[in-house]
Motif scaffolding. Structure first.
Motif, PDB file in Angstrom:
ATOM      1  N   SER A  57      38.752  36.790  52.778  1.00  0.00           N
ATOM      2  CA  SER A  57      39.167  35.643  51.960  1.00  0.00           C
ATOM      3  C   SER A  57      40.494  36.269  50.702  1.00  0.00           C
ATOM      4  CB  SER A  57      37.396  35.883  50.994  1.00  0.00           C
ATOM      5  OG  SER A  57      37.285  37.329  50.691  1.00  0.00           O
ATOM      6  N   THR A  58      40.662  34.769  50.441  1.00  0.00           N
ATOM      7  CA  THR A  58      41.507  35.152  49.091  1.00  0.00           C
ATOM      8  C   THR A  58      40.788  35.397  47.866  1.00  0.00           C
ATOM      9  OG1 THR A  58      42.834  33.898  50.670  1.00  0.00           O
ATOM     10  CG2 THR A  58      43.772  34.503  48.350  1.00  0.00           C
ATOM     11  N   GLU A  59      41.405  36.701  47.185  1.00  0.00           N
ATOM     12  CA  GLU A  59      40.061  37.126  45.841  1.00  0.00           C
ATOM     13  C   GLU A  59      41.366  36.229  44.631  1.00  0.00           C
ATOM     14  OE1 GLU A  59      38.159  38.764  46.055  1.00  0.00           O
ATOM     15  OE2 GLU A  59      37.790  39.150  48.098  1.00  0.00           O
ATOM     16  N   THR A  60      43.267  36.513  44.440  1.00  0.00           N
ATOM     17  CA  THR A  60      43.394  35.896  43.448  1.00  0.00           C
ATOM     18  C   THR A  60      44.750  35.857  43.905  1.00  0.00           C
ATOM     19  OG1 THR A  60      44.207  38.232  42.524  1.00  0.00           O
ATOM     20  CG2 THR A  60      42.568  37.262  41.679  1.00  0.00           C
ATOM     21  N   GLU A  76      46.087  38.418  46.230  1.00  0.00           N
ATOM     22  CA  GLU A  76      45.563  39.793  46.729  1.00  0.00           C
ATOM     23  C   GLU A  76      43.829  38.688  47.836  1.00  0.00           C
ATOM     24  OE1 GLU A  76      43.356  42.959  44.722  1.00  0.00           O
ATOM     25  OE2 GLU A  76      42.339  41.031  43.629  1.00  0.00           O
ATOM     26  N   SER A  78      41.736  39.839  50.962  1.00  0.00           N
ATOM     27  CA  SER A  78      40.471  40.791  50.840  1.00  0.00           C
ATOM     28  C   SER A  78      39.838  40.902  52.304  1.00  0.00           C
ATOM     29  CB  SER A  78      39.298  41.242  50.333  1.00  0.00           C
ATOM     30  OG  SER A  78      38.466  39.757  50.348  1.00  0.00           O
ATOM     31  N   GLU A  80      36.821  42.090  54.825  1.00  0.00           N
ATOM     32  CA  GLU A  80      35.653  42.655  54.890  1.00  0.00           C
ATOM     33  C   GLU A  80      35.098  42.678  56.190  1.00  0.00           C
ATOM     34  OE1 GLU A  80      30.616  43.112  52.485  1.00  0.00           O
ATOM     35  OE2 GLU A  80      31.687  41.335  52.540  1.00  0.00           O
ATOM     36  N   LYS A 123      34.960  46.756  52.310  1.00  0.00           N
ATOM     37  CA  LYS A 123      36.110  45.694  51.475  1.00  0.00           C
ATOM     38  C   LYS A 123      37.409  46.302  51.557  1.00  0.00           C
ATOM     39  CE  LYS A 123      34.887  41.395  49.935  1.00  0.00           C
ATOM     40  NZ  LYS A 123      34.218  40.382  49.254  1.00  0.00           N
ATOM     41  N   TYR A 125      40.786  45.541  50.078  1.00  0.00           N
ATOM     42  CA  TYR A 125      42.210  44.683  49.424  1.00  0.00           C
ATOM     43  C   TYR A 125      43.681  45.252  49.641  1.00  0.00           C
ATOM     44  CZ  TYR A 125      37.605  43.480  46.852  1.00  0.00           C
ATOM     45  OH  TYR A 125      36.636  43.457  46.556  1.00  0.00           O
TER      46      TYR A 125
END
Length: 130
Positions: A57-60, A76, A78, A80, A123, A125
């Protein structure tokens, strides 16, 4: 903001095509009976029904401009890691996956700066600077 597409393609190459070699290296280095399996993922976006697998997943995404010359986009993302629930030595196995990913990121030359930023609750990052 710079395109995420190049980052996504680079991550796909790293985690789908190159990571299995690093997982095998980790198995050979430790050689103690705990065997890491390759992730069942065929790409970054789809989930697998087989374990182990990871979810991406794309965080930021942050854009910064410095002195009107240097423009950076920092993403950023991640990963998991999903392991079998009833596996022995689950924590050790998880950290060996982290070790494999660290080695992959350290030893692979890319046009982007890709580095492991932190690990929290299964997770991982990763920070990518373009």
């Amino acid at each position: 903001m710079k395109s995420f597409e190049t980052v996504y393609n680079q991550l796909t190459d790293l985690f789908i095509n190159k990571l299995p070699d690093y997982i095998n290296k980790t198995n050979e280095e430790h050689n103690d009976g705990l065997i890491l399996k390759n992730f069942a993922n065929k790409d970054l976006s789809s989930k697998s029904t087989q374990l182990p697998y990871f979810t991406f997943s794309t965080e930021t995404a942050t854009y910064s401009e410095k002195d009107r010359i240097i423009e950076n986009t920092v993403y950023e993302v991640s990963f998991e890691i999903k392991l079998e629930n009833y596996i022995n030595n689950k924590e050790i196995i998880f950290w060996r996956y982290v070790e494999s990913i660290q080695n992959l990121l350290k030893e692979t030359e890319t046009t982007e700066i890709i580095e492991l930023e932190k690990v929290e609750k299964q997770k991982i990052y990763i920070k990518i600077t373009l």
